[in-house]
Motif scaffolding. Structure first.
Motif, short mmCIF file in Angstrom:
data_model
loop_
_atom_site.label_atom_id
_atom_site.label_comp_id
_atom_site.label_asym_id
_atom_site.label_seq_id
_atom_site.Cartn_x
_atom_site.Cartn_y
_atom_site.Cartn_z
N ARG A 55 24.47 75.44 96.93
CA ARG A 55 24.59 76.49 97.88
C ARG A 55 25.18 77.27 98.03
O ARG A 55 26.45 77.66 98.53
CB ARG A 55 24.93 76.01 99.08
N PRO A 56 24.62 78.89 96.72
CA PRO A 56 25.72 80.15 96.63
C PRO A 56 25.69 79.83 97.61
O PRO A 56 26.91 81.41 97.73
CB PRO A 56 23.87 80.43 95.83
N ASP A 57 25.23 80.05 98.94
CA ASP A 57 25.01 81.45 100.22
C ASP A 57 26.33 80.81 100.79
O ASP A 57 26.75 81.57 101.70
CB ASP A 57 24.13 81.59 101.33
N ALA A 58 26.94 79.50 100.21
CA ALA A 58 28.14 79.12 101.05
C ALA A 58 29.36 79.01 100.05
O ALA A 58 30.66 78.91 100.75
CB ALA A 58 28.20 77.46 100.77
N LEU A 59 29.68 79.86 98.81
CA LEU A 59 30.11 80.21 98.13
C LEU A 59 31.49 80.92 99.04
O LEU A 59 31.27 81.76 99.27
CB LEU A 59 29.84 81.14 96.94
N ASN A 60 33.11 80.75 98.61
CA ASN A 60 33.88 81.21 99.31
C ASN A 60 34.44 80.48 100.47
O ASN A 60 35.03 80.32 101.42
CB ASN A 60 33.67 82.47 99.58
N SER A 61 32.77 79.21 100.98
CA SER A 61 33.39 79.22 102.64
C SER A 61 34.37 77.56 101.51
O SER A 61 34.32 77.43 101.12
CB SER A 61 32.11 78.30 102.70
C1 LIG Z 1 33.16 84.70 96.75
O1 LIG Z 1 33.88 85.64 96.68
C2 LIG Z 1 34.33 86.56 94.98
C3 LIG Z 1 35.52 87.08 94.57
O2 LIG Z 1 35.99 87.47 95.97
C4 LIG Z 1 33.10 87.77 95.57
O3 LIG Z 1 33.07 88.02 94.34
C5 LIG Z 1 31.77 86.81 96.44
O4 LIG Z 1 31.31 87.68 96.41
C6 LIG Z 1 31.87 86.02 97.25
N1 LIG Z 1 30.65 85.34 97.65
C7 LIG Z 1 30.23 85.25 98.36
C8 LIG Z 1 28.78 84.16 98.27
O5 LIG Z 1 30.51 85.09 99.66
#
Ligand SMILES: *[C@@H]1O[C@H](CO)[C@@H](O)[C@H](O)[C@H]1NC(C)=O
Ligand SMILES: *[C@@H]1O[C@H](CO)[C@@H](O)[C@H](O)[C@H]1NC(C)=O
Ligand SMILES: *[C@@H]1O[C@H](CO)[C@@H](O)[C@H](O)[C@H]1NC(C)=O
Ligand SMILES: *[C@@H]1O[C@H](CO)[C@@H](O)[C@H](O)[C@H]1NC(C)=O
Ligand SMILES: *[C@@H]1O[C@H](CO)[C@@H](O)[C@H](O)[C@H]1NC(C)=O
Length: 612
Positions: A273-279
């Motif tokens: 679910r790459p769009d959810a990364l960082n959440s």
């Molecule tokens: C998640 O955080 C990283 C590092 O700050 C950033 O490079 C990446 O684009 C972010 N990904 C999303 C899907 O927001």
């Protein structure tokens, strides 16, 4: 949140509050046969502290139940008009006389208001006392009981009494007669080589068409490995975008020191679910619960539940409730220990909140027969209160088919617990509570019932009206005399629905693993429910709340809104169990969800369903 007062030495307080009331005649409140699989060992240490929970009767509960069914019935003009926290509390409040008489009794043992904590509705009073005082109050003797198979110990008794004049003012007191062992419902767990998935299914394998009303298809790999994409494809939810800002939320409960790891969640998101990364999600710690983020401490159950529930519903805000305090415990530790089943602690906490996620998934349960009936009913009433406030509660239906899933005969519970030792199927609680939605399991594409899918009939709760038609239809298909005496044909029948329950690809302590159990089905079905809630909230409609009356109404009028599962069975207790059949069955309920169809139904004016 309620404040917990600390018990003070009784000797001191008793000087002031010695009232003769404690010497009056007692009446046995509850008495159980010696529990199977437990051995009574030494008397409990007199100074061991236990947290006694006293339930006062809720004389207006039937009124609350009536409100609950009205606001949950899609054909009723009050559908969706959920009750406020205050309204619910006034409907479960005890009589003033009960509060007064119980106070008087507690005071006669030196326990005054400062020592007590109460639920917001005042229907529960909790007090920490040493075993010696509990024994005096309840005219009983506590013992250390050892669980034969594991050596775990609890402090319990098999009978307790209260003063005669309190009989109609106290519903139950625990911990006394409870010998249940809550379990997490993950039946299979395999470390899976990351390559396995690609090795088994060529990347160019043609998609599998799904014979559902939606006429969709899923990736061929979904027959071996379940991912977020597989579930969205299978349940016709591809492309739906839930809102992060319409007030919708999803909650996952965690017990038994199961920790949901945030680093693993990122690995899972990167994978599926790459769009959810960082959440991430919000953690709420209840009753000493923890959520240790050390990677090696990650729990398979907690990771499975959070990764799939939040992955299916991103960007819906997610909450992880981690509740501590669980039986059994080491009786030599003289610190206060709450040894009741922790559902009650969770309910206590969440019912006191104003803002509760509209969809909540739980993948833990007990064998129903090991939970005292009075306790099961009170906890079930607590779930009804959440339903009345507009919360949908999903529970995994169990991983033992019609049995308890124990292969070792010494551990099996396929017997009545009433001293007769007769063979009996083993439904699970809380799924057996009529106010929650029990989720059974499927496997593969096209979907069939998975063999471990928990299902059957409650011995405690009668069959609710909402499932009468669907369940009697099934019972009529059974050959006369089928499993006679092994189940209660008049009981609440489970599961209500089903979802995929095996071969889930999650991340655990940094590695991809494959995992299964109805544990996987509950967060999956909850994810779909949360998406439905999101669609409704975005249209200004109230959340779905208690689902079952709606589920069975839709099933009767628009059966293609669920994918009927008609292949498979759920063996247990030395029998082949029940069969998945056309229509509702005690293996997969009414089937798995077709989100697209369900969304159309629940975002229309539901009153028009009647005309479908
Ligand atoms: C998640 O955080 C990283 C590092 O700050 C950033 O490079 C990446 O684009 C972010 N990904 C999303 C899907 O927001
Ligand atoms: C999926 O796997 C099951 C079990 O191995 C098999 O019976 C079924 O035919 C497979 N489905 C497809 C579409 O290949
Ligand atoms: C988390 O678990 C690790 C490993 O067991 C332990 O060393 C650490 O003290 C724990 N952290 C907390 C905050 O409890
Ligand atoms: C109950 O029956 C089972 C199976 O026949 C047997 O293994 C067990 O020992 C019996 N238990 C009691 C308490 O009679
Ligand atoms: C399940 O189906 C099989 C095959 O049709 C049948 O023999 C069996 O009696 C059924 N079991 C039950 C419990 O109805």
């Amino acid at each position: 949140m309620r404040s917990l007062s600390v018990w003070v030495p009784v000797a001191l307080a008793a000087v002031v509050f010695a009232v003769p009331a404690k010497d009056c005649a007692h009446k046995v409140k509850e008495s159980v046969p010696p529990p199977r699989g437990w051995t009574k060992s030494a008397p409990a240490p007199a100074d061991h502290v236990i947290e006694l929970r006293i339930a006062l009767p809720q004389p207006k509960f039937s009124e609350l139940e009536k409100h609950l069914y009205e606001v949950s019935d899609p054909f009723h003009d009050r559908y969706g008009q959920h009750l406020s926290k205050e309204e619910v509390e006034s409907l479960v409040a005890p009589e003033a006389e009960s509060i007064h008489l119980v106070n008087e009794w507690l005071a006669s043992h030196g326990l005054i208001e400062d020592h007590l904590s109460r639920s917001p509705a005042k229907d529960w009073v909790t007090v920490k006392v040493p075993v010696s005082l509990a024994e005096e109050m309840l005219k009983t003797e506590y013992h250390v009981w050892t669980h034969d198979a594991t050596g775990d110990a609890v402090v319990r008794t098999t009978a307790y009494s209260i003063p005669e004049h309190l009989d109609s003012h106290v519903e139950l007191i625990q911990p006394t007669t409870m010998f249940s062992r809550m379990k997490s419902l993950k039946t299979s767990f395999r470390i899976n080589d990351a390559q396995e998935k690609t090795a088994l299914v060529p990347a160019d394998a043609p998609p599998i068409s799904v014979p559902s009303a939606s006429g969709g298809h899923v990736d061929a790999s979904c027959n071996q490995t379940i991912t977020i994409t597989c579930l969205l494809e299978l349940y016709n939810a591809v492309g739906f975008k839930p809102s992060a800002k319409n007030g919708n939320q999803i909650g996952i409960t965690g017990y038994l020191e199961q920790f949901a790891n945030k680093e693993d969640l990122q690995l899972f998101y990167a994978d599926q679910r790459p769009d959810a990364l960082n959440s991430s999600f919000k953690t709420i710690l209840i009753n000493g619960g923890l959520n240790n983020q050390t990677l090696s401490e990650a729990g398979a159950e907690a990771n499975l539940d959070t990764q799939f529930a939040y992955g299916l519903t991103f960007p819906t805000p997610g909450t992880f409730f981690s509740t501590g305090g669980r039986p059994p415990f080491k009786p030599d530790v003289l610190t206060p220990t709450n040894t009741n089943e922790p559902y009650l602690d969770w309910l206590d906490f969440v019912l006191a909140q104003k803002d509760i996620p509209q969809t909540i998934s739980t993948s833990y349960a007990d064998d129903e027969q090991t939970v005292p009936e009075s306790f099961a009913k009170r906890v079930c009433n607590g779930f009804a209160q959440l339903g009345a406030r507009g919360v949908s509660l999903m529970f995994s239906s169990g991983d033992g088919g019609v049995g308890d899933g124990e292969e070792d005969p010494a551990l099996q519970q396929c017997f009545t617990n009433d001293g007769r030792n007769a063979t009996r199927f083993v439904p699970l609680f809380p799924p057996a509570c009529p106010f929650v939605t029990a989720v059974g399991g499927t496997i593969h594409v096209p979907e069939t019932a998975v063999f471990f899918s928990g299902g059957g009939f409650s011995d405690v709760f009668p069959r609710p009206a909402y499932q009468e038609l669907a369940v009697t239809k099934f019972l009529d298909t059974l050959a006369p005399g089928t499993y006679k005496g092994l189940f209660n044909p008049n009981g609440r029948a489970i599961p209500d629905v089903a979802a995929q329950a095996d071969l889930f690809r999650i991340f655990l302590s940094g590695r991809p693993v494959s995992i299964g159990g109805t544990s996987a089905a509950a967060p999956t079905f909850s994810g779909i429910v949360s998406l439905l809630n999101s669609a409704r909230l975005s249209k200004g409609l109230p959340p779905l709340g208690f689902l079952n009356p709606l589920i069975y109404a839709i099933h009767a009028l628009e059966p293609t809104a669920f994918n009927d599962i008609t292949v498979g069975n759920n063996p247990g207790c030395g029998t082949p169990g029940f069969n998945a059949t056309k229509g509702w069955d005690p293996v997969t309920g009414v089937g798995t969800p077709n989100f697209g169809k369900l969304k159309d139904i629940v975002t229309l004016d539901l009153l028009h369903i009647a005309g479908l």
